[in-house]
Design a protein around this motif. Sequence first.
Motif, PDB file in Angstrom:
ATOM      1  N   ILE A   1      39.190 -67.931 -62.815  1.00 39.81           N
ATOM      2  CA  ILE A   1      39.014 -66.640 -62.136  1.00 39.81           C
ATOM      3  C   ILE A   1      40.092 -66.484 -61.066  1.00 39.81           C
ATOM      4  O   ILE A   1      40.697 -65.425 -60.930  1.00 39.81           O
ATOM      5  N   LEU A   2      40.340 -67.548 -60.328  1.00 39.79           N
ATOM      6  CA  LEU A   2      41.353 -67.504 -59.279  1.00 39.79           C
ATOM      7  C   LEU A   2      42.737 -67.230 -59.870  1.00 39.79           C
ATOM      8  O   LEU A   2      43.505 -66.434 -59.320  1.00 39.79           O
ATOM      9  N   GLY A   3      43.044 -67.845 -60.988  1.00 40.23           N
ATOM     10  CA  GLY A   3      44.329 -67.607 -61.646  1.00 40.23           C
ATOM     11  C   GLY A   3      44.463 -66.168 -62.113  1.00 40.23           C
ATOM     12  O   GLY A   3      45.516 -65.549 -61.956  1.00 40.23           O
ATOM     13  N   LEU A   4      43.406 -65.641 -62.709  1.00 37.79           N
ATOM     14  CA  LEU A   4      43.422 -64.244 -63.144  1.00 37.79           C
ATOM     15  C   LEU A   4      43.589 -63.305 -61.951  1.00 37.79           C
ATOM     16  O   LEU A   4      44.342 -62.332 -62.013  1.00 37.79           O
ATOM     17  N   PHE A   5      42.867 -63.601 -60.879  1.00 34.84           N
ATOM     18  CA  PHE A   5      42.948 -62.775 -59.673  1.00 34.84           C
ATOM     19  C   PHE A   5      44.360 -62.807 -59.105  1.00 34.84           C
ATOM     20  O   PHE A   5      44.934 -61.770 -58.775  1.00 34.84           O
ATOM     21  N   ARG A   6      44.938 -63.998 -58.999  1.00 33.19           N
ATOM     22  CA  ARG A   6      46.291 -64.144 -58.454  1.00 33.19           C
ATOM     23  C   ARG A   6      47.310 -63.383 -59.309  1.00 33.19           C
ATOM     24  O   ARG A   6      48.198 -62.724 -58.784  1.00 33.19           O
ATOM     25  N   ASP A   7      47.156 -63.448 -60.638  1.00 34.24           N
ATOM     26  CA  ASP A   7      48.068 -62.733 -61.528  1.00 34.24           C
ATOM     27  C   ASP A   7      47.913 -61.214 -61.405  1.00 34.24           C
ATOM     28  O   ASP A   7      48.840 -60.463 -61.690  1.00 34.24           O
ATOM     29  N   SER A   8      46.731 -60.766 -60.999  1.00 32.37           N
ATOM     30  CA  SER A   8      46.460 -59.331 -60.902  1.00 32.37           C
ATOM     31  C   SER A   8      46.949 -58.708 -59.596  1.00 32.37           C
ATOM     32  O   SER A   8      47.214 -57.506 -59.543  1.00 32.37           O
ATOM     33  N   LEU A   9      47.015 -59.506 -58.551  1.00 30.69           N
ATOM     34  CA  LEU A   9      47.386 -58.971 -57.233  1.00 30.69           C
ATOM     35  C   LEU A   9      48.724 -58.243 -57.289  1.00 30.69           C
ATOM     36  O   LEU A   9      49.685 -58.717 -57.868  1.00 30.69           O
ATOM     37  N   GLY A  10      48.764 -57.090 -56.673  1.00 27.39           N
ATOM     38  CA  GLY A  10      49.993 -56.320 -56.599  1.00 27.39           C
ATOM     39  C   GLY A  10      50.266 -55.464 -57.817  1.00 27.39           C
ATOM     40  O   GLY A  10      51.175 -54.641 -57.806  1.00 27.39           O
ATOM     41  N   GLN A  11      49.506 -55.643 -58.886  1.00 28.23           N
ATOM     42  CA  GLN A  11      49.716 -54.808 -60.062  1.00 28.23           C
ATOM     43  C   GLN A  11      49.030 -53.453 -59.842  1.00 28.23           C
ATOM     44  O   GLN A  11      47.852 -53.406 -59.469  1.00 28.23           O
ATOM     45  N   PRO A  12      49.748 -52.365 -60.058  1.00 26.34           N
ATOM     46  CA  PRO A  12      49.161 -51.040 -59.819  1.00 26.34           C
ATOM     47  C   PRO A  12      47.856 -50.806 -60.586  1.00 26.34           C
ATOM     48  O   PRO A  12      46.939 -50.192 -60.064  1.00 26.34           O
ATOM     49  N   TYR A  13      47.771 -51.312 -61.798  1.00 24.30           N
ATOM     50  CA  TYR A  13      46.560 -51.108 -62.599  1.00 24.30           C
ATOM     51  C   TYR A  13      45.369 -51.797 -61.928  1.00 24.30           C
ATOM     52  O   TYR A  13      44.275 -51.245 -61.886  1.00 24.30           O
ATOM     53  N   PHE A  14      45.569 -52.991 -61.386  1.00 21.80           N
ATOM     54  CA  PHE A  14      44.512 -53.709 -60.679  1.00 21.80           C
ATOM     55  C   PHE A  14      44.123 -52.944 -59.418  1.00 21.80           C
ATOM     56  O   PHE A  14      42.941 -52.745 -59.137  1.00 21.80           O
ATOM     57  N   LEU A  15      45.103 -52.475 -58.680  1.00 18.08           N
ATOM     58  CA  LEU A  15      44.827 -51.740 -57.447  1.00 18.08           C
ATOM     59  C   LEU A  15      44.115 -50.413 -57.730  1.00 18.08           C
ATOM     60  O   LEU A  15      43.293 -49.965 -56.939  1.00 18.08           O
ATOM     61  N   SER A  16      44.411 -49.815 -58.878  1.00 16.36           N
ATOM     62  CA  SER A  16      43.747 -48.551 -59.233  1.00 16.36           C
ATOM     63  C   SER A  16      42.247 -48.737 -59.418  1.00 16.36           C
ATOM     64  O   SER A  16      41.474 -47.796 -59.235  1.00 16.36           O
ATOM     65  N   GLU A  17      41.825 -49.960 -59.755  1.00 13.48           N
ATOM     66  CA  GLU A  17      40.396 -50.207 -59.943  1.00 13.48           C
ATOM     67  C   GLU A  17      39.607 -49.943 -58.669  1.00 13.48           C
ATOM     68  O   GLU A  17      38.458 -49.504 -58.722  1.00 13.48           O
ATOM     69  N   PHE A  18      40.225 -50.211 -57.526  1.00 10.34           N
ATOM     70  CA  PHE A  18      39.537 -49.972 -56.261  1.00 10.34           C
ATOM     71  C   PHE A  18      39.434 -48.477 -55.971  1.00 10.34           C
ATOM     72  O   PHE A  18      38.471 -48.030 -55.355  1.00 10.34           O
ATOM     73  N   CYS A  19      40.406 -47.711 -56.436  1.00 13.91           N
ATOM     74  CA  CYS A  19      40.319 -46.247 -56.314  1.00 13.91           C
ATOM     75  C   CYS A  19      39.202 -45.723 -57.212  1.00 13.91           C
ATOM     76  O   CYS A  19      38.411 -44.863 -56.801  1.00 13.91           O
TER      77      CYS A  19
END
Length: 180
Positions: free
Chosen positions: A135-153
């Motif tokens: 989970i930590l590896g997936l999270f780290r790979d996702s950080l900074g990616q616009p698609y990941f950040l869009s999830e919070f929107c």
Amino acid sequence: MWPIGHASVAYLLYALSTRSRFDGPPGHGATVAVGFASQVPDLIDKPLAWYLGVLPGGRTLAHSLFVLVPLSLVVYEFARQRNVEEYGVAFAVGTLSHTLLDAFPILWNTETPWEALFWPLLSPGGVSGEGAPTILGLFRDSLGQPYFLSEFCFLALALYVWRADGYPGLGPVIGRLSPA
């Protein structure tokens, strides 16, 4: 996409659907159904691929339209026979939005695997043999990616709409927790 993104978009789509069809918010049971259904493809594929090694990747069987469309029709018919057809609609919105959202990044990244939509007719693309990530590896790979950040929107918008809809899906829980 992470679970919050799938649940948020599924709720928004389902709420839009109920507003356009019934001019009202989703019901409690259907809200729970769409939330659960938005996680179903990962709940099936990830364990079968990553931990049991039965599937070639974490986006195969339950991410395939060849499986999800017939499954959604079966669930809809089952729900219709019990006079809760909205649960069937919610299930279809949840599962189908999940798999389409996973393929959505193809619009800006041509290397995004989309072939899972048509598994087993097509190989699962870049997901074969991926093993069990952390989970930590997936999270780290996702950080900074616009698609990941869009999830919070999407989450913020879904929470806003959910609140405006009267917190469907939570009402029965609050009713049981309140003193009589």
